[in-house]
Motif scaffolding. Sequence first.
Motif, PDB file in Angstrom:
ATOM      1  N   GLY A   1       0.788  -1.224   0.000  1.00  0.00           N
ATOM      2  CA  GLY A   1       0.000   0.000   0.000  1.00  0.00           C
ATOM      3  C   GLY A   1       0.817   1.270   0.000  1.00  0.00           C
ATOM      4  N   GLY A   2       2.127   1.150   0.047  1.00  0.00           N
ATOM      5  CA  GLY A   2       2.971   2.326   0.086  1.00  0.00           C
ATOM      6  C   GLY A   2       3.306   2.746   1.506  1.00  0.00           C
ATOM      7  N   THR A   3       4.210   3.666   1.635  1.00  0.00           N
ATOM      8  CA  THR A   3       4.670   4.141   2.936  1.00  0.00           C
ATOM      9  C   THR A   3       3.530   4.779   3.719  1.00  0.00           C
ATOM     10  OG1 THR A   3       6.839   4.571   1.978  1.00  0.00           O
ATOM     11  CG2 THR A   3       6.355   5.603   4.094  1.00  0.00           C
ATOM     12  N   SER A   4       3.457   4.471   4.994  1.00  0.00           N
ATOM     13  CA  SER A   4       2.388   5.021   5.819  1.00  0.00           C
ATOM     14  C   SER A   4       2.549   6.527   5.971  1.00  0.00           C
ATOM     15  CB  SER A   4       2.390   4.356   7.198  1.00  0.00           C
ATOM     16  OG  SER A   4       3.601   4.623   7.882  1.00  0.00           O
ATOM     17  N   GLY A   5       1.433   7.209   6.129  1.00  0.00           N
ATOM     18  CA  GLY A   5       1.421   8.654   6.274  1.00  0.00           C
ATOM     19  C   GLY A   5       0.129   9.224   5.733  1.00  0.00           C
TER      20      GLY A   5
END
Length: 657
Positions: free
Chosen positions: A296-300
């Motif tokens: 899902g990609g880097t959290s943020g």
Amino acid sequence: MTRDPAGRHWQRAPGPYGRAPLERRPPWARPALWAILGLAAVLYGWRVWSLSGNSYYSAAVLSGAHSWKAFFFGSLDAGSYITVDKPPLALWIPALVARVIGVNGWSLVGPQVVMGVAAVAVLYATVRRSFGYRAALIAALVLTLTPITVAIDRDNNPDTLLVLLLVLGAWALQRALESGRLRWLLACAAFVGLGFNTKMMQAYLVLPGFALVYLLCAKGSTVRRIGHLAAAGVALAVSSAWWMLIVDRWPASDRPYIGGSTNNTVWDLVIGYNGLGRIFGQSAGGGGAGQGANFGGTSGAGRLFNQIMAGQISWLIPFAVIALVVAVALRGRAPRTDQARAGLLLWGGWLAVHYAVFSFAQGTFHPYYSTAMAPALAALVGAGTVAMYEAPRRWSWALPLAFAVTGGWAFVVLRRTPSWHPWVAWLVAAATVAGVAGLVIARLAPRTRTRLALGAAAVGLVGSLAGPAAYATTTAFGGTGENGTNPTAGPATSGGMGGMGGGPRMSGRSMPTGMKPPTGGTPQGGAPSGGMGARGGPGGEVSASLISFLEKNQGGATWLVAVSSAQSASSIILQTGKPVIAMGGFTGSDPAMTVAKLKQYLAEGKLRYVLVGGDNRGGNTAVTDWIKKNMTVVKSTEYGGGSTSSSTGQTLYRYNG
């Protein structure tokens, strides 16, 4: 709702300041709803007969259709060695269907299609009661066209059932808010509890919003409302925990190991691998904490807008936020129990909590989780579109602003894949400009407002939905979402990353009585770089000659073979219809197999062969060492090869005791 003497429906529709005139059901409302439900059925069910879904869950469905014990526990194999890493509710429905029509696309994915269409219908019914027919139809259309929802409803992951149960919970809560009756609130709690038995802690993400809106907006005194919430908490606990309590009190020696847990209990699975581990990235049961960032990609805060996630769910988030703020402001003079404002808080709370958790979660996160946001987005878009269109003159900027921001963002997302139908991005841009311009002109020229504003709003809505509609149709008819284990929507170049495929085509050999293999294969997707597939990893494939050898030499053993993890096990189960031990569960590192247990199985004749290597990721080294020292290597020449190991780096061992 009331009826006139002719039997036609009337409904109280909220006005911008709390007025509630009776709204007659438009003659086009029912045909429009059926058209939307038909569209959903086509998008979700196109070529369903050729789909085999996630091989991990498909193997469990086959096993549950063959064994009632495997059915109840949600075992991966019919011998009930280990369960899947989720509760079994989502497996029960297809397993029951499979007992009647066999294991094929109709039984593996067909129930998902029905549940997906049902979720659209229930959302329509819920939104209609709070915001009227027009808002309900827009909401139903938005949910139908949400790209990741199309992808997941064409698969057999548990998220489709979870979404249906949560929408049913919202429907029951809305009835509780209207009537003030406890029974509807208890029904809401029961639906969320069933959601817990579908995907555990994720079902509880709706609870903060549900509880807050009932406490603030329900009829009755504060003490009464608190008492009702307490009773609902008891109902939630019962509906959530009954299966867990039965399983954890069941003698461990007489049930399968709980896959994904560290101590063979469902409770550990709830709070660890499927609970806090998902949020904080803590490892549980070898759950591979942190690996999910690859999917899902880097959290943020920007995760849902990144290259991977944007095309899945982000299209209408800007519109929903603007709609929520404006619509709540328009209800400012309404009484505390105003149903429209309660509905806005319900869906707004749903969206806010999911956005925060999905954006900042440090543990495993897959794009298809975001389908749980789709009902809230759809409801807010439907309610907000109607509220902003009917708003007084000083709010005339709201709807064109929402269309402009949404269309602009859609243009950005579509231009990230410039080689994929570039005309779609420009169509969105043209429709957005036309819609915004038309709304502005209509506000400046009141005499032409009605016709021009209505047409402009329709064009602006088309511009807002064109992007997700393009992704949705590509997913349904282009086969891009048929990843089996990690379904994603839209063009293959959009940044979505498929997991391992849905598994090999079932041969039909040695299938349990009454079961049929699915027709058609499942496209294989590539695993993310640096990580493994969503439900598998390297070494999952086993040669046909090796499988044939194992079948010929199984004898009276319960299990055909023991392998390192569920990827290999599910592959063999689906090809043979026979029980296979996944010693380390899904990840290959569950502490399910011990030397003592393995020796017992071998001594009792329940197991004769063990396949080691390939997908042995962090498995029990003590077990592997014992196998190498005490079992005999089967040369691949015995099953058609030319060396000791198979082509996938796996070595077959035989017990000669």
